[in-house]
Write a protein that holds these residues in place. Sequence first.
Motif, PDB file in Angstrom:
ATOM      1  N   THR B 187      12.492   0.583  -0.623  1.00 21.17           N
ATOM      2  CA  THR B 187      11.428   0.078  -1.269  1.00 21.17           C
ATOM      3  C   THR B 187      10.282  -0.397   0.210  1.00 21.17           C
ATOM      4  O   THR B 187       9.311   0.048   0.329  1.00 21.17           O
ATOM      5  CB  THR B 187      11.335  -0.944  -2.323  1.00 21.17           C
ATOM      6  OG1 THR B 187      12.240  -0.578  -3.313  1.00 21.17           O
ATOM      7  CG2 THR B 187       9.912  -1.196  -2.852  1.00 21.17           C
ATOM      8  N   MET B 188      11.089  -1.424   0.595  1.00 16.45           N
ATOM      9  CA  MET B 188      10.402  -2.008   1.781  1.00 16.45           C
ATOM     10  C   MET B 188      10.090  -1.055   2.935  1.00 16.45           C
ATOM     11  O   MET B 188       9.003  -1.291   3.366  1.00 16.45           O
ATOM     12  CB  MET B 188      11.252  -3.223   2.259  1.00 16.45           C
ATOM     13  CG  MET B 188      11.408  -4.182   1.352  1.00 16.45           C
ATOM     14  SD  MET B 188       9.881  -4.742   0.677  1.00 16.45           S
ATOM     15  CE  MET B 188       9.064  -5.569   1.624  1.00 16.45           C
ATOM     16  N   PHE B 191       7.106   1.160   1.645  1.00 17.51           N
ATOM     17  CA  PHE B 191       5.829   0.737   1.781  1.00 17.51           C
ATOM     18  C   PHE B 191       5.323  -0.234   3.043  1.00 17.51           C
ATOM     19  O   PHE B 191       3.997  -0.003   3.243  1.00 17.51           O
ATOM     20  CB  PHE B 191       5.800  -0.590   0.859  1.00 17.51           C
ATOM     21  CG  PHE B 191       5.644   0.113  -0.649  1.00 17.51           C
ATOM     22  CD1 PHE B 191       4.302   0.819  -0.926  1.00 17.51           C
ATOM     23  CD2 PHE B 191       6.530  -0.274  -1.650  1.00 17.51           C
ATOM     24  CE1 PHE B 191       4.105   1.258  -2.230  1.00 17.51           C
ATOM     25  CE2 PHE B 191       6.243   0.424  -2.822  1.00 17.51           C
ATOM     26  CZ  PHE B 191       5.308   1.140  -3.149  1.00 17.51           C
ATOM     27  N   THR B 192       6.344  -0.241   3.923  1.00 19.12           N
ATOM     28  CA  THR B 192       5.901  -0.374   5.464  1.00 19.12           C
ATOM     29  C   THR B 192       5.105   0.706   6.049  1.00 19.12           C
ATOM     30  O   THR B 192       4.491   0.750   6.672  1.00 19.12           O
ATOM     31  CB  THR B 192       7.200  -0.670   6.321  1.00 19.12           C
ATOM     32  OG1 THR B 192       7.924  -1.863   5.700  1.00 19.12           O
ATOM     33  CG2 THR B 192       6.749  -1.157   7.718  1.00 19.12           C
ATOM     34  N   VAL B 194       3.982   3.298   4.375  1.00 17.47           N
ATOM     35  CA  VAL B 194       2.560   3.598   3.752  1.00 17.47           C
ATOM     36  C   VAL B 194       1.620   2.754   4.303  1.00 17.47           C
ATOM     37  O   VAL B 194       0.699   3.226   4.715  1.00 17.47           O
ATOM     38  CB  VAL B 194       2.633   3.475   2.374  1.00 17.47           C
ATOM     39  CG1 VAL B 194       1.310   3.387   1.714  1.00 17.47           C
ATOM     40  CG2 VAL B 194       3.623   4.607   1.331  1.00 17.47           C
TER      41      VAL B 194
END
Lengths: 224, 220
Positions: B187-188, B191-192, B194
């Motif tokens: 996840t991290m 999203f980093t 993105v």
Amino acid sequence: MSYTFHWEVPLRNLPQFLWGALATLEMSGVACLLGLLVAVCAALARLSKHRFLRGAATAYVEAIRNTPFIVQLFYVYFGLVVVGVNLEAFSVAIITLTINCGAYSTEIIRAGIQSIHRGQTEAGLSLGMTHWQVFRHVILLPTLRVVWPPLASQFIATMLGSSVASQISAEELTYAGMMLESRTFRTFEIFFFITILYFLMARLFSFLFSLTGHKVFREAWGQL
Amino acid sequence: MPELLVAFSYKDVLFLLQGALVTIAMCAMAFSCGLVVALLIGLIRTARRFPALRWIGWGYVEIFRGTPLLMQIFIAYFGLSILGLELPRFVAVSIPLILYTGAYMGEIVRAGVEAVSRGQWEAGWSLGMSYRQLMRYVVAPVAVRIMIPPSVGFLVQLVKGTSLAYVVGYVELTRAGYIISQSTYATMLVFTLVGAIYFGINYPLSLASQRLEIRLKRHA
């Protein structure tokens, strides 16, 4: 068009929406106040002599202003879980909104502080005021007075943007609508109704700002 | 959590980049069509002789700037299907973005037109110019220069705004990130990435907008 509107669905559930509207006002109100604090600190950091402080504040402002709020929301939401902090979605939304609103307001406040002539600070100091007194009376209050209208627009944008918090199931107005929608499938009616509520809340924010501007800064009415 | 990252491969990065292309395409669509709406709104808001038109333009801008973009997307998306229009999804999510662009850019157009001093208008009228000629030869050359920096600034806002197409399930950059984060659990990292892609699109625009504004002030 063979669609029959059922406006009684949102009307019958008015209490839920009013509760949601209050939650939105609470969420965005808290975030705006905290964001203002963050913004004053970050604006001072952006204007400070220390390169590190300046760099950090600039990085913060640019990173937030150039990425979408929804991505920031997911980042904080999942990031807190990864580091082992469990907060309810409503608090996560307030934290993210504060970070977001703080970055936009930093630029507004910085412009305001820069509009105050250096001579004024020097005049204050030579009158024997302490640094804190100069900051409060000569820099901060006149700055807020100058930036009150753009700050109001920013806070309204923050309030409208808080609708995105529904995507991490923070319980506010849009979320209330989504809950009702999943039970009744009256998507259009519900969201149309909610949009009207948001519009009215934006007007309310605008009015409150006009009022505080009038009371605190003795400004004339109708500036906003 | 290195073992979780194993599932994340270059294919996921490609998927994100595809999402970024969709985001850019949406922006291009919304901005180009929105500009037409904006010109219309800007012109009717500055039409001195037609108060009714002015009020309509004012109402339009107030509605779109006073309500959340998220709601505009919901309403347009579901409203269109109520009207029985079976539009491709790309068009259906672009329509609210076009109207949104029309409102914000409309205000930029208005500010540009109003920046042309009254005396220049009168000079044009007294030379016997028509409204079209006046706009083309007197107003546009000044107004367009003034409009450019805030327009580039608005593009940044629009790129961020397209991320809300996420809510109706349209696969653009944010939704692409969400899908990958659900399938890889990285996840991290996702999203980093993105966030970094959005930043990569927006930061040059932000810088350009600032530079253009400084340059405009210097030449004013």
